[in-house]
Write a protein that holds these residues in place. Structure first.
Motif, short mmCIF file in Angstrom:
data_model
loop_
_atom_site.label_atom_id
_atom_site.label_comp_id
_atom_site.label_asym_id
_atom_site.label_seq_id
_atom_site.Cartn_x
_atom_site.Cartn_y
_atom_site.Cartn_z
N ALA A 64 -5.44 5.57 0.11
CA ALA A 64 -5.00 6.98 0.53
C ALA A 64 -5.75 7.52 1.98
O ALA A 64 -6.79 6.78 1.99
CB ALA A 64 -5.29 7.73 -0.58
N TYR A 65 -5.06 8.05 2.56
CA TYR A 65 -5.61 8.71 3.87
C TYR A 65 -7.14 9.23 3.39
O TYR A 65 -7.21 10.09 2.53
CB TYR A 65 -4.82 9.78 4.53
CG TYR A 65 -5.02 10.63 5.41
CD1 TYR A 65 -5.06 9.58 6.62
CD2 TYR A 65 -5.49 11.69 5.62
CE1 TYR A 65 -5.49 10.02 8.14
CE2 TYR A 65 -6.03 12.12 6.86
CZ TYR A 65 -6.18 11.55 7.88
OH TYR A 65 -6.28 12.08 9.13
N LYS A 119 -2.04 4.74 3.45
CA LYS A 119 -0.84 5.55 3.22
C LYS A 119 -0.95 6.84 4.07
O LYS A 119 -1.84 7.43 4.07
CB LYS A 119 -0.55 5.89 1.78
CG LYS A 119 -0.02 4.96 0.95
CD LYS A 119 0.08 5.67 -0.63
CE LYS A 119 -1.00 5.34 -1.60
NZ LYS A 119 -0.74 5.67 -2.72
N PRO A 120 0.03 7.42 4.82
CA PRO A 120 1.30 6.68 4.74
C PRO A 120 1.48 5.66 5.95
O PRO A 120 0.62 5.61 6.94
CB PRO A 120 2.28 7.84 5.32
CG PRO A 120 1.43 9.12 5.86
CD PRO A 120 -0.07 8.63 5.42
N PHE A 121 2.41 4.56 5.37
CA PHE A 121 2.68 3.43 6.33
C PHE A 121 3.88 2.96 6.91
O PHE A 121 4.75 3.40 5.93
CB PHE A 121 1.57 2.22 6.01
CG PHE A 121 1.95 2.01 4.52
CD1 PHE A 121 3.06 0.93 4.46
CD2 PHE A 121 1.05 2.35 3.58
CE1 PHE A 121 3.43 0.69 3.16
CE2 PHE A 121 1.60 1.77 2.19
CZ PHE A 121 2.70 0.92 2.03
N ARG A 122 4.10 2.47 7.86
CA ARG A 122 5.42 2.06 8.08
C ARG A 122 5.80 0.85 7.34
O ARG A 122 4.98 -0.18 7.06
CB ARG A 122 5.69 1.54 9.70
CG ARG A 122 6.15 2.79 10.42
CD ARG A 122 6.03 2.01 11.92
NE ARG A 122 7.56 1.33 12.24
CZ ARG A 122 8.49 2.04 12.57
NH1 ARG A 122 8.46 3.56 12.89
NH2 ARG A 122 9.76 1.71 12.82
#
Lengths: 134, 848
Positions: free
Chosen positions: A83-84, A104-107
């Motif tokens: 997580a971030y 996260k978040p990731f492309r």
């Protein structure tokens, strides 16, 4: 033979999305489980080329899971999803033997590239080991 | 203020630099506002990007983004209040209101609706997920609206669950116990789960609930030939609907009527398995949102059971349904204990079996007389026989077609075949399928088509095509033909009015985090900004295809690109995606479109964070524009510009601009201000008459006829220009001859911050000449591509979001224009001469 990936995440939605993304246009075979306790049995029962796991799960967390996987197959590349804002844990994961982490978040593309690199790394490790044996 | 007073102030320094300090403080607020403005726009752009379907994110991301957004917007509003002497309290209130709304979306709670304790299937449909849980809602829908055979049965409602908790005073204890564990302590999770389970099992089903269940059972029994045993299945809120709870909850088959209450408690207790608890906490749900309904239906004495997928998961494109079947009860159809029969069945002709495997099935599950299930051997004559005949297969594939047509999604169905040969539907839920393989994406640039533009900044990905429509000014939007490609020099939020009909947007300038880019993403209009020259390359009416995935604009329609338009977003169904979507709805849409309309452009009309930002940005510019008007006359610390030209300029330094010693004069080259240097370059580019070209007195004697006009511009002491300067900022009030104008600009590396404002305020002359002068200035400004409007001889023009060098170029041209028109005061004696001078200036300085 298509490469086989095991994805572990306690969250069924995330699991479903990951599976969708990893199988779309790639040719990978993807198995998923939302029960980390099941991982060692899955790995023993059949062959996998790579494990993707969430770091934060109930019962067994991602860091413990790295140890479990490495005990079964020390060459298995593991990609950890964090997580971030949990960079320290991510670093701990790398020290424990994870191949890489992804935050996260990731492309979608990012995880696909990371997996591709990890699988290449594994192939090269295999070739290197074979050369050393000769 | 009189000369004497000023001189006195200088000598005594009675208020040394007080005003300057105030102005500097305002400028600090202005910079803080610009910085916050950029942060907010970037955050909004980031959130919108996450909705593109290309990203995986979780609730924690949304929380973090919203919290940051709130902080930055608060800074922005504070800065505006600092700039405007707390005049914008209304905006603070608007922000507080909107923040509450965003928070409400984020912590959205499912209220358990008040409803009867039990509800017969006949009264249930798909909209009642909150009332009876997901599984019940689907069954009711299939029974009542699709019309397939679902056994008679009833739901125990989620309200009953609440009554159960309340009766035992469990709600508070539940909250307390759930508070006892944290995400990072998993041992405590197991303990809490066990405690909760024990707590539920020890609780009493309230007498009114027990009575309601019994009564519903008796109603059910009255319709059956004998008192049936029942199946009880979990039907949690969200189960089988949007959330996926992968079989986490309990199901009990063959339940005797006297066990209904205790089995009810078992099912409720299954709501608190460690996995379910973790899921809820991790996803940010509140415990009061957890609610369990229960399906109760008579046990079908199944001869055979199985699963029907309305699509074959391996090949969803094939027009065929997939059935598996076992003897007896259905659990073995999916459990992997035995190999079930498989049938692949065509939709056309309906029921044609395309493939089947009938493996030997040695054992089966049956209802035990005393309750529960038992495994028994399959009678020898049935072991290798198919479980279904052709008629039953055809009937199931009819169901499949009907269900797909109704739900518009593939379904995963449980069915049972009773002793009389009748088929029953026991459960239906959306079937999760892997996405179909999509073809390889085409190359970045299609070589066989003419590429008109291959550069720019993508603001919203996608492909669109249509005829080019040039928007030169806002009024053009009224005639915008639906389906056109909007091509413009710069971005404008006013384009939002046509966005729903716009195939694509192309602009010469603009930033992907700007206001318009946010709107383009909201409306999903493929958009490329910053092409530099789209307005010059593309011809009105010319049909083009805009590929905003790869930054290309092609001549003509390109079907293979347009086919890619509707890309599937497999994330859209997930709850976290929905939450972000709902949050973004409170943040990104822009309602404050027209800053000239005071009735709607106001804090009370702000509905979203974007509105707040738009308002604050607009009014910060107005505040800065007014700086010089209101405050400069009382400024204590000013120095004179030693330009060697007949123009009197006083400089007020907001900090760090003047490279000088203690002198009271500075030379232009000692002024370290980007916009000033650009403007000054233009102002001095043309030859100046060395003597004061026309002494104020002598000129005014030509034109100024009376007191009123003296007041307008003929006061010699007013013939003084002031400039407020910072490194990136200039606010120049120029009084040259009979010209009063203000040029204000902010020029930096941040494209989003950059703007310039030109205000021409007229000045003494005859009415005809004033009219000609205004027309001349307006015409030239139009050639400089500034947005402008004119009221009488007042002209206001603005340009924003161009890169620094282009802003500087425009400032230089405005400098030239200022000098040019000033010199023309004497010669604007006819209308035709105005046209000549316009042409002259444009040819000489603007080009084209």
């Amino acid at each position: 033979m298509p490469e086989r990936i095991l994805v572990v995440d306690d969250e069924p939605n995330m699991l479903r999305l990951l599976k969708t993304i990893l199988m779309d246009k790639t040719g990978y075979e993807v198995t998923t489980t939302n029960n980390p306790l099941e991982v060692s049995k899955l790995l023993q029962d059949s062959h996998y080329d790579l494990v993707v796991t969430d770091l934060k799960m109930p019962l067994v967390d991602g860091i413990d899971l790295i140890g479990i996987v490495k005990n079964i197959d020390v060459t298995m590349p593991i990609i950890v999803i964090t997580a971030y804002g949990t960079i320290e844990t991510a670093e701990e994961a790398i020290q424990k033997g994870a191949y890489d982490f992804i935050t996260k978040p990731f492309r979608k593309e990012t995880i696909l590239i990371t997996i591709k690199r990890a699988l290449e790394w594994k192939r090269m490790q295999g070739e290197l080991a074979a050369l050393k044996k000769q | 203020m009189t000369t004497l007073k000023r001189a006195w102030q200088r000598l005594t320094k009675a208020t040394p630099g007080k005003t300057q300090a105030e102005l500097a403080e305002k400028y600090t607020h202005f910079q803080a506002l610009l910085s916050a403005n950029n942060q907010v726009l970037t955050l909004m752009a980031d959130m919108e990007e996450k909705l593109s379907g290309d990203y995986l994110f979780d609730l924690q991301y949304i929380r973090a983004a919203v919290s940051q957004l709130h902080q930055e917007t608060a800074k922005l509003v504070d800065a505006l209040n600092g700039l405007g002497g707390n005049r914008y309290q209304g905006l603070s209130e608007a922000l507080a209101r909107i923040s509450r709304e965003v928070e409400a979306v984020l912590t959205h709670r499912r209220e358990i609706p008040v409803a009867p304790l039990v509800i017969d299937f006949e009264a249930i449909n798909a909209t009642m997920g909150d009332v009876v849980g997901g599984k019940n809602a689907n069954l009711g829908e299939v029974k009542n609206r699709v019309g397939l055979p679902v056994p008679a049965g009833f739901a125990i409602s989620t309200h009953a669950y609440k009554v159960f908790l309340d009766h035992n005073h469990l709600a508070a204890r539940l909250t307390e116990l759930l508070g006892h564990w944290r995400l990072d302590d998993l041992d405590s999770l197991a303990r809490v789960s066990e405690d909760l389970k024990q707590m539920i099992l020890a609780a009493q089903v309230p007498p009114e609930l027990e009575a309601a269940i019994t009564e519903a059972y008796e109603r059910l029994a009255a319709r059956e030939p004998r008192r049936p045993r029942v199946a009880m299945r979990s039907s949690a809120v969200g189960e089988d609907l949007t959330l996926t709870f992968a079989g986490q909850y309990a199901t009990y088959l063959n339940v005797a009527p006297e066990s209904l209450s205790s089995r009810y408690k078992d099912i409720v207790a299954s709501l608190f398995t460690p996995r379910a608890l973790f899921y809820y906490k991790n996803k940010g749900f509140k415990e009061e949102e957890m609610a369990m309904g229960v399906v109760v239906m008579p046990m079908i004495q199944a001869r055979a059971s199985g699963v029907l997928f309305t699509r074959q998961p391996d090949d969803a494109g094939q027009e065929a349904a997939f059935i598996n079947a076992v003897w007896g009860l259905g659990r073995y159809a999916v459990g992997g204990v035995i190999n079930p029969d498989h049938y692949l069945v065509a939709y056309q002709p309906p029921g044609q079996v395309l493939a089947q495997t009938i493996p030997p099935k040695e054992v089966m599950l049956v209802c035990r007389p005393q309750g529960g299930e038992a495994e028994v051997p399959v009678p020898p004559e049935l072991v290798s026989a198919p479980c279904l005949d052709q008629g039953q297969i055809t009937q199931l594939v009819h169901w499949a077609a009907t269900l797909e047509a109704h739900f518009a999604k593939p379904q995963d169905v449980e069915w049972a075949l009773d002793e009389t040969g009748a088929l029953w539907l026991l459960q239906s839920r959306p079937l999760q399928l892997p996405p179909p393989k999509t073809p390889e994406p085409p190359a970045r640039t299609l070589k066989e088509h003419a590429v008109l533009i291959d550069h720019g900044t993508v603001a919203c990905r996608g492909v669109g095509a249509g005829p080019v429509f040039l928007v030169r000014r806002d009024a053009d939007l009224k005639n915008f033909p639906a389906g056109s490609v909007l091509v413009a020099r710069h971005t404008s939020t006013k384009y939002v009015t046509v966005m729903p009909q716009t195939a694509a947007i192309l602009t010469d300038a603009g930033s992907p985090t700007g206001h318009m880019a946010l709107l383009a993403r909201e409306f999903q209009v493929p958009t490329i900004l910053n092409t530099g020259n789209a307005t010059q390359i593309l011809q009105p009416g010319q049909v083009v295809t805009v590929d905003a995935n790869y930054n290309n604009v092609y001549a003509g329609l390109i079907p293979e690109l347009l086919e890619l338009r509707h890309k599937k977003n497999d994330l859209a169904d997930s709850p976290v995606f929905q939450t972000l979507k709902n949050v973004v709805q409170k943040i990104v849409p822009l309602n404050l479109i027209n800053p000239e309309d005071d009735a709607t452009f106001s804090p009370s009309h702000c509905r979203t964070i974007h509105d707040i930002v738009r308002y604050a940005h607009e009014y910060s510019m107005r505040e800065m524009f007014r700086l010089a008007e209101n405050e400069i006359d009382t400024a204590g610390e000013v120095v004179d510009l030693d330009s060697g030209l007949p123009i009197k300029v006083r400089i007020l330094d907001l900090g760090g601009v003047l490279k000088r010693g203690w002198g009271r004069k500075v030379k232009p080259e000692q002024v370290d201000s980007l916009p000033f240097q650009a403007f000054w370059k233009g102002l001095t580019a043309m030859r100046w008459a060395q003597a004061a070209p026309a002494g104020v007195k002598s000129l005014s004697s030509v034109f100024v006829k009376g007191e009123a006009e003296v007041a307008q511009g003929a006061d010699p002491w007013r013939d003084q220009s002031y400039v407020v300067l910072a490194k990136n900022y200039m606010n120049f009030s120029i009084r040259l001859g009979y010209h009063l104008s203000t040029v204000e600009a902010y020029v930096s590396d941040q494209v989003n911050d950059n703007y310039l404002t030109f205000g021409f305020r007229g000045g003494g002359s005859t009415p005809e000449r004033r009219e000609r002068r205004a027309r001349l200035i307006e015409a030239i400004i139009d050639h400089l591509h500034l947005n402008h409007r004119r009221k009488g001889e007042l002209i206001e023009a603005r340009l924003a979001k161009y890169p620094a060098e282009q802003m500087a170029q425009r400032l230089t041209l405005l400098g030239k224009l200022t000098h040019y028109t000033k010199q023309l005061d004497m010669v604007l004696f006819s209308d035709s001469i105005v046209e000549w001078y316009i042409k002259d200036f444009v040819q000489e300085h603007v080009g084209k």
